[in-house]
Design a protein around this motif. Structure first.
Motif, PDB file in Angstrom:
ATOM      1  N   UNK A 181      50.331  28.707  47.547  1.00  0.00           N
ATOM      2  CA  UNK A 181      51.709  28.207  47.398  1.00  0.00           C
ATOM      3  C   UNK A 181      51.996  27.852  45.937  1.00  0.00           C
ATOM      4  N   UNK A 182      50.984  27.353  45.250  1.00  0.00           N
ATOM      5  CA  UNK A 182      51.128  27.059  43.818  1.00  0.00           C
ATOM      6  C   UNK A 182      51.322  28.355  43.041  1.00  0.00           C
ATOM      7  N   UNK A 183      50.550  29.380  43.402  1.00  0.00           N
ATOM      8  CA  UNK A 183      50.654  30.662  42.687  1.00  0.00           C
ATOM      9  C   UNK A 183      52.023  31.308  42.898  1.00  0.00           C
ATOM     10  N   UNK A 184      52.635  31.059  44.066  1.00  0.00           N
ATOM     11  CA  UNK A 184      53.972  31.605  44.301  1.00  0.00           C
ATOM     12  C   UNK A 184      54.992  30.947  43.381  1.00  0.00           C
ATOM     13  N   UNK A 185      54.769  29.666  43.076  1.00  0.00           N
ATOM     14  CA  UNK A 185      55.678  28.951  42.167  1.00  0.00           C
ATOM     15  C   UNK A 185      55.342  29.213  40.705  1.00  0.00           C
ATOM     16  N   UNK A 186      54.041  29.386  40.427  1.00  0.00           N
ATOM     17  CA  UNK A 186      53.560  29.490  39.050  1.00  0.00           C
ATOM     18  C   UNK A 186      52.677  30.723  38.908  1.00  0.00           C
ATOM     19  N   UNK A 187      53.293  31.901  38.813  1.00  0.00           N
ATOM     20  CA  UNK A 187      52.499  33.144  38.761  1.00  0.00           C
ATOM     21  C   UNK A 187      51.530  33.179  37.574  1.00  0.00           C
ATOM     22  N   UNK A 188      51.756  32.350  36.565  1.00  0.00           N
ATOM     23  CA  UNK A 188      50.837  32.359  35.418  1.00  0.00           C
ATOM     24  C   UNK A 188      49.447  31.853  35.805  1.00  0.00           C
ATOM     25  N   UNK A 189      49.342  31.249  36.988  1.00  0.00           N
ATOM     26  CA  UNK A 189      48.022  30.831  37.466  1.00  0.00           C
ATOM     27  C   UNK A 189      47.200  31.969  38.064  1.00  0.00           C
ATOM     28  N   UNK A 190      47.824  33.142  38.223  1.00  0.00           N
ATOM     29  CA  UNK A 190      47.140  34.214  38.962  1.00  0.00           C
ATOM     30  C   UNK A 190      45.900  34.743  38.245  1.00  0.00           C
ATOM     31  N   UNK A 191      45.919  34.744  36.913  1.00  0.00           N
ATOM     32  CA  UNK A 191      44.746  35.253  36.185  1.00  0.00           C
ATOM     33  C   UNK A 191      43.528  34.369  36.487  1.00  0.00           C
ATOM     34  N   UNK A 192      43.736  33.069  36.474  1.00  0.00           N
ATOM     35  CA  UNK A 192      42.633  32.157  36.793  1.00  0.00           C
ATOM     36  C   UNK A 192      42.167  32.339  38.229  1.00  0.00           C
ATOM     37  N   UNK A 193      43.123  32.460  39.144  1.00  0.00           N
ATOM     38  CA  UNK A 193      42.761  32.630  40.557  1.00  0.00           C
ATOM     39  C   UNK A 193      41.979  33.928  40.763  1.00  0.00           C
ATOM     40  N   UNK A 194      42.342  34.968  40.036  1.00  0.00           N
ATOM     41  CA  UNK A 194      41.643  36.251  40.161  1.00  0.00           C
ATOM     42  C   UNK A 194      40.204  36.125  39.625  1.00  0.00           C
ATOM     43  N   UNK A 195      40.049  35.403  38.534  1.00  0.00           N
ATOM     44  CA  UNK A 195      38.692  35.165  38.021  1.00  0.00           C
ATOM     45  C   UNK A 195      37.856  34.417  39.067  1.00  0.00           C
ATOM     46  N   UNK A 196      38.471  33.442  39.728  1.00  0.00           N
ATOM     47  CA  UNK A 196      37.749  32.665  40.742  1.00  0.00           C
ATOM     48  C   UNK A 196      37.366  33.555  41.926  1.00  0.00           C
ATOM     49  N   UNK A 197      38.298  34.426  42.334  1.00  0.00           N
ATOM     50  CA  UNK A 197      38.009  35.338  43.455  1.00  0.00           C
ATOM     51  C   UNK A 197      36.860  36.280  43.118  1.00  0.00           C
ATOM     52  N   UNK A 198      36.821  36.744  41.890  1.00  0.00           N
ATOM     53  CA  UNK A 198      35.719  37.634  41.494  1.00  0.00           C
ATOM     54  C   UNK A 198      34.383  36.892  41.516  1.00  0.00           C
ATOM     55  N   UNK A 199      34.406  35.631  41.081  1.00  0.00           N
ATOM     56  CA  UNK A 199      33.164  34.835  41.125  1.00  0.00           C
ATOM     57  C   UNK A 199      32.701  34.657  42.568  1.00  0.00           C
ATOM     58  N   UNK A 200      33.666  34.469  43.474  1.00  0.00           N
ATOM     59  CA  UNK A 200      33.343  34.318  44.901  1.00  0.00           C
ATOM     60  C   UNK A 200      32.763  35.624  45.442  1.00  0.00           C
ATOM     61  N   UNK A 201      33.439  36.731  45.146  1.00  0.00           N
ATOM     62  CA  UNK A 201      32.962  38.043  45.605  1.00  0.00           C
ATOM     63  C   UNK A 201      31.544  38.307  45.101  1.00  0.00           C
ATOM     64  N   UNK A 202      31.307  38.031  43.814  1.00  0.00           N
ATOM     65  CA  UNK A 202      30.000  38.335  43.227  1.00  0.00           C
ATOM     66  C   UNK A 202      28.908  37.464  43.852  1.00  0.00           C
ATOM     67  N   UNK A 203      29.237  36.228  44.135  1.00  0.00           N
ATOM     68  CA  UNK A 203      28.220  35.354  44.719  1.00  0.00           C
ATOM     69  C   UNK A 203      27.910  35.760  46.160  1.00  0.00           C
ATOM     70  N   UNK A 204      28.957  36.177  46.889  1.00  0.00           N
ATOM     71  CA  UNK A 204      28.717  36.673  48.256  1.00  0.00           C
ATOM     72  C   UNK A 204      27.861  37.938  48.220  1.00  0.00           C
ATOM     73  N   UNK A 205      28.139  38.802  47.246  1.00  0.00           N
ATOM     74  CA  UNK A 205      27.399  40.067  47.157  1.00  0.00           C
ATOM     75  C   UNK A 205      25.950  39.824  46.753  1.00  0.00           C
ATOM     76  N   UNK A 206      25.710  38.734  46.013  1.00  0.00           N
ATOM     77  CA  UNK A 206      24.346  38.452  45.541  1.00  0.00           C
ATOM     78  C   UNK A 206      23.439  38.033  46.694  1.00  0.00           C
ATOM     79  N   UNK A 207      24.032  37.684  47.844  1.00  0.00           N
ATOM     80  CA  UNK A 207      23.250  37.392  49.040  1.00  0.00           C
ATOM     81  C   UNK A 207      22.533  36.051  49.007  1.00  0.00           C
TER      82      UNK A 207
END
Ligand code: URA
Length: 198
Positions: free
Chosen positions: A172-198
Motif C-alpha cells: 500500500x505504501x508502494x502504491x502511494x510512493x512508487x519511488x520505494x519500488x527499487x528498494x522493495x525489489x532489492x529486498x525481494x531479490x534478497x528473499x529469493x536468493x536466500x530461499x534458493x540457497x536452501x
C-alpha cells in the motif's frame, strides 16, 4: 500481554491458534468486522508474508491481501517465482496479518494493540514454520521487534529470532510512493536468493 502469551502458547496447531484468537476477549474491532481474516496461501510454505490488518476487500472475502495492495503483492511475489495458489514448497507462500479483524476506517493498529497481538503472531510463525518471514511495513516490524522505522530498517535481515525476518515496504505504501519500488525489489531479490540457497 501475559494473557495473550498464555492463549497463544496453548495453541498446538493453526486451527487451534485461529480458535484462540476468535475466543480472546481483548481483541479490538471484532464487533465492526464481518469476520476473522486468519491467513491465506499454503500453511507450511517456506515463505511467510506478514501484513498489517485486513481492509474492506479482505473483510468481505475472508482472505488476506485480496484488494489493490494484494494485487501488487501478488505481482511482487510472482517476480520472485512465488504464487499463493501454488501448494508446492518451491513456489508456495503463506500470508497473514498482525491484526485479524478489519479496523474501522482501516486505522493503523495502536502500538499497545500490536504488543498484545505479538504473541499470537510469534506463535503463528512457530506453527507455520516458514524458513523466511517478510514483515511488510511498520506494524509487523513493530510486532516482531518492538520498534518501527521501516524506511531505515528495510533491506537488512533480522536474525535474532527463530526465523530470519526481512523488513520491507508494504505494498500500500508502494502504491502511494512508487519511488520505494527499487528498494522493495532489492529486498525481494534478497528473499529469493536466500530461499534458493536452501
Ligand atoms: N493490507 C494488509 O496489510 N493486509 C491485508 O490483508 C490487506 C491489505
Amino acid at each position: 500481554v501475559a494473557e495473550a502469551e498464555a492463549a497463544a502458547g496453548a495453541a498446538g496447531d493453526l486451527a487451534a491458534l485461529r480458535a484462540a484468537i476468535e475466543a480472546f476477549p481483548h481483541i479490538r474491532h471484532r464487533e465492526g468486522a464481518r469476520r476473522i481474516v486468519f491467513s491465506g496461501g499454503t500453511p507450511g510454505a517456506p515463505l511467510m508474508i506478514v501484513g498489517e490488518a485486513p481492509g474492506r476487500d479482505e473483510d468481505v472475502e475472508g482472505e488476506p491481501f485480496v484488494g489493490v495492495s494484494g494485487q501488487l503483492l501478488d505481482r511482487m511475489l510472482g517476480a520472485i517465482g512465488r504464487d499463493r495458489r501454488d501448494p508446492g514448497a518451491d513456489r508456495g507462500v503463506y500470508l497473514t496479518n498482525v491484526q485479524h479483524y478489519r479496523p474501522p476506517g482501516n486505522a493503523t493498529p495502536e502500538p499497545e494493540e500490536v504488543a498484545m497481538l505479538a504473541p499470537f503472531l510469534r506463535r503463528h510463525i512457530a506453527l507455520a514454520a516458514p524458513r523466511i518471514v517478510v514483515a511488510m511495513g511498520n506494524t509487523p516490524l513493530r510486532a516482531l521487534t518492538g520498534q518501527a522505522g521501516i524506511t531505515r530498517r528495510r533491506g537488512t535481515w533480522i536474525e535474532d529470532g527463530p526465523v530470519p525476518v526481512m523488513p520491507t515496504f508494504h505494498p500500500a505504501y508502494l502504491l502511494r510512493r512508487p519511488e520505494g519500488k527499487a528498494g522493495a525489489w532489492a529486498d525481494l531479490q534478497a528473499i529469493r536468493d536466500r530461499l534458493a540457497a536452501g
